[in-house]
Write a protein that holds these residues in place. Structure first.
Motif, PDB file in Angstrom:
ATOM      1  N   GLU A 151       6.326   2.482  10.452  1.00 10.68           N
ATOM      2  CA  GLU A 151       4.495   2.447  10.589  1.00 10.68           C
ATOM      3  C   GLU A 151       3.976   2.543   9.319  1.00 10.68           C
ATOM      4  O   GLU A 151       3.020   1.778   8.926  1.00 10.68           O
ATOM      5  CB  GLU A 151       4.121   2.996  11.663  1.00 10.68           C
ATOM      6  CG  GLU A 151       2.640   2.623  12.015  1.00 10.68           C
ATOM      7  CD  GLU A 151       2.075   3.216  13.226  1.00 10.68           C
ATOM      8  OE1 GLU A 151       0.712   3.006  13.318  1.00 10.68           O
ATOM      9  OE2 GLU A 151       2.836   3.819  13.914  1.00 10.68           O
ATOM     10  N   ARG A 152       4.289   3.797   8.900  1.00  8.93           N
ATOM     11  CA  ARG A 152       3.424   4.286   7.526  1.00  8.93           C
ATOM     12  C   ARG A 152       4.166   3.224   6.374  1.00  8.93           C
ATOM     13  O   ARG A 152       3.023   2.866   5.629  1.00  8.93           O
ATOM     14  CB  ARG A 152       4.002   5.659   6.974  1.00  8.93           C
ATOM     15  CG  ARG A 152       3.395   6.086   5.791  1.00  8.93           C
ATOM     16  CD  ARG A 152       3.873   7.386   5.229  1.00  8.93           C
ATOM     17  NE  ARG A 152       5.121   7.435   5.199  1.00  8.93           N
ATOM     18  CZ  ARG A 152       5.999   7.231   4.156  1.00  8.93           C
ATOM     19  NH1 ARG A 152       5.317   6.536   3.242  1.00  8.93           N
ATOM     20  NH2 ARG A 152       7.337   7.219   4.260  1.00  8.93           N
ATOM     21  N   THR A 153       5.096   2.902   6.113  1.00  2.79           N
ATOM     22  CA  THR A 153       5.524   1.874   5.269  1.00  2.79           C
ATOM     23  C   THR A 153       4.826   0.451   5.573  1.00  2.79           C
ATOM     24  O   THR A 153       4.522  -0.213   4.507  1.00  2.79           O
ATOM     25  CB  THR A 153       7.301   1.643   5.265  1.00  2.79           C
ATOM     26  OG1 THR A 153       7.766   2.951   5.093  1.00  2.79           O
ATOM     27  CG2 THR A 153       7.755   0.624   4.154  1.00  2.79           C
ATOM     28  N   LEU A 154       4.696   0.262   6.628  1.00  2.00           N
ATOM     29  CA  LEU A 154       4.103  -1.164   7.218  1.00  2.00           C
ATOM     30  C   LEU A 154       2.614  -1.355   6.554  1.00  2.00           C
ATOM     31  O   LEU A 154       2.285  -2.169   6.192  1.00  2.00           O
ATOM     32  CB  LEU A 154       4.597  -1.495   8.604  1.00  2.00           C
ATOM     33  CG  LEU A 154       5.870  -2.139   8.786  1.00  2.00           C
ATOM     34  CD1 LEU A 154       5.890  -2.013  10.442  1.00  2.00           C
ATOM     35  CD2 LEU A 154       6.360  -3.322   8.322  1.00  2.00           C
ATOM     36  N   GLU A 155       2.055  -0.021   6.897  1.00  2.00           N
ATOM     37  CA  GLU A 155       0.609  -0.075   6.627  1.00  2.00           C
ATOM     38  C   GLU A 155       0.591   0.007   4.949  1.00  2.00           C
ATOM     39  O   GLU A 155      -0.444  -0.753   4.353  1.00  2.00           O
ATOM     40  CB  GLU A 155       0.103   1.348   7.222  1.00  2.00           C
ATOM     41  CG  GLU A 155      -0.153   1.598   8.606  1.00  2.00           C
ATOM     42  CD  GLU A 155      -1.457   0.690   8.822  1.00  2.00           C
ATOM     43  OE1 GLU A 155      -2.149   0.260   8.256  1.00  2.00           O
ATOM     44  OE2 GLU A 155      -1.739   0.671  10.124  1.00  2.00           O
ATOM     45  N   ALA A 156       1.464   0.443   4.285  1.00  2.00           N
ATOM     46  CA  ALA A 156       1.189   0.572   2.782  1.00  2.00           C
ATOM     47  C   ALA A 156       1.392  -0.843   2.118  1.00  2.00           C
ATOM     48  O   ALA A 156       0.918  -1.399   1.275  1.00  2.00           O
ATOM     49  CB  ALA A 156       2.320   1.638   2.168  1.00  2.00           C
ATOM     50  N   ALA A 157       2.356  -1.699   3.032  1.00  2.00           N
ATOM     51  CA  ALA A 157       2.621  -2.873   2.797  1.00  2.00           C
ATOM     52  C   ALA A 157       1.521  -4.018   2.922  1.00  2.00           C
ATOM     53  O   ALA A 157       1.336  -4.766   2.001  1.00  2.00           O
ATOM     54  CB  ALA A 157       3.954  -3.541   3.528  1.00  2.00           C
ATOM     55  N   ALA A 158       0.937  -3.656   4.097  1.00  2.00           N
ATOM     56  CA  ALA A 158      -0.303  -4.510   4.262  1.00  2.00           C
ATOM     57  C   ALA A 158      -1.507  -4.250   3.278  1.00  2.00           C
ATOM     58  O   ALA A 158      -2.237  -5.210   2.929  1.00  2.00           O
ATOM     59  CB  ALA A 158      -0.640  -4.110   5.923  1.00  2.00           C
ATOM     60  N   GLY A 159      -1.454  -3.047   2.877  1.00  2.00           N
ATOM     61  CA  GLY A 159      -2.663  -2.769   1.829  1.00  2.00           C
ATOM     62  C   GLY A 159      -2.163  -3.010   0.147  1.00  2.00           C
ATOM     63  O   GLY A 159      -3.049  -2.666  -0.527  1.00  2.00           O
ATOM     64  N   SER A 160      -1.113  -3.509  -0.015  1.00  2.00           N
ATOM     65  CA  SER A 160      -0.468  -3.809  -1.279  1.00  2.00           C
ATOM     66  C   SER A 160      -1.164  -4.934  -2.060  1.00  2.00           C
ATOM     67  O   SER A 160      -0.833  -5.015  -3.274  1.00  2.00           O
ATOM     68  CB  SER A 160       1.067  -4.058  -1.202  1.00  2.00           C
ATOM     69  OG  SER A 160       1.231  -5.182  -0.459  1.00  2.00           O
TER      70      SER A 160
END
Length: 309
Positions: free
Chosen positions: A59-68
């Motif tokens: 989930e943390r990785t996906l959140e970072a991806a969404a804000g990239s």
């Protein structure tokens, strides 16, 4: 928010993407390099590149991806991984790309994304952005289904050593072991001013057209503003096994108007005793439960010509 057309044009022209692959799963670990090479060969610039081998970090990785700043988050994994990504990417100005690396790949089948990895990458390069509905169980988004009854017990009790050895076969093996002492539930579904009662070992509420890799009905899909509630068999244990086999073999020949399907936009589910609930294969609380829809909540890169309301 950009329009779907604008977002699709930006994906095809700028090709800014982030790749997130569930490398904890065997296929993800094996095919991560192939997926990455395929995206680069298709002209994508990867603003992030994440083989995730610890489920707690997904989930943390996906959140970072969404804000990239990427226009497309490409997610490789099975239905559980795709469901987790959908929860993060819902209602955002970004599209999800699917690389079906699971066993059943229900959501990819529903959206029409090819199961072949090379063809799935080609869809990301030349497809179009569509909106699809997500289910909402309580306050939790889901892509595929909510299960109440035996399936929730199976997801909770399937032994980790058996899952490592047998893979997804661990679930039917566990189900057969639990069924011998499982008591049927009296489930009440309230929807559209009516009450429907079922005595069954298993009840599903589906968003989309596939379960266990097979069609639920010929006319159910992820963009129809409908949930499909249905029991699998009645109170007899043998009926659960027979109905499971029937559903697997005849789903493409059945319609939402057939028994026992109940197609509605929202429902309230109660059982005669608090029953465990699984949401897209993960244990998630107990009944009673409100289940609804978030229309057009997720943007997905799909093959050109995909049905999109």
């Amino acid at each position: 928010m950009r329009t779907k057309r604008q977002l699709g044009e930006d994906i095809r022209s700028a090709r800014r993407a982030v790749l997130v692959v569930n490398a904890h799963a065997r296929r993800g670990r094996k095919l991560y390099g192939t997926a990455r090479a395929g995206l680069l060969a298709a002209g994508f610039t990867l603003l992030g590149d994440h083989p995730v081998d610890r489920p707690a970090e997904l989930e943390r990785t996906l959140e970072a991806a969404a804000g990239s700043g990427a226009d497309l988050v490409v997610v490789g994994g099975g239905d559980g991984t795709i469901s987790a990504a959908a929860r993060v990417l819902a209602h955002r100005d970004i599209a999800m790309g699917l690389l079906p690396l699971g066993t059943t790949n229900n959501f990819a089948r529903t959206v029409g994304v090819p199961l072949d990895l090379g063809a799935a990458v080609a869809t990301l390069a030349s497809g179009e952005v569509v909106d699809v509905d997500l289910g909402v169980a309580g306050d939790l988004f889901f892509t595929n289904h909510v299960g109440v009854g035996l399936s929730a017990e199976v997801m909770r009790k399937a032994p980790p050593p058996l899952k490592r050895i047998a893979g997804r076969l661990a679930y039917p093996i566990t189900a057969l072991a639990l069924l011998a002492r499982h008591r049927p539930l009296r489930a009440v579904v309230r929807a559209a001013g009516r009450e429907h009662e079922f005595l069954t070992h298993q009840l599903y509420v589906a968003n989309g057209g596939f379960h266990a890799g097979r069609p639920i009905t010929a006319d159910a899909h992820a963009d129809d503003r409908l949930l499909v509630a249905y029991p699998v068999g009645g109170p007899a244990r043998r009926a659960l096994l027979l109905e499971t086999a029937r559903n697997a073999s005849s789903g493409e020949r059945r319609t939402l108007g057939d028994e026992p399907f109940l197609a509605v936009g929202e429902l309230w589910l109660e059982t005669d005793r608090p029953a465990r609930v699984e949401v897209d294969g993960e244990p998630r609380g107990r009944t009673p439960l409100r289940i609804g829809l978030a229309a057009n909540a997720l943007r997905v890169m799909a093959p050109a010509g995909t049905l999109d309301h």
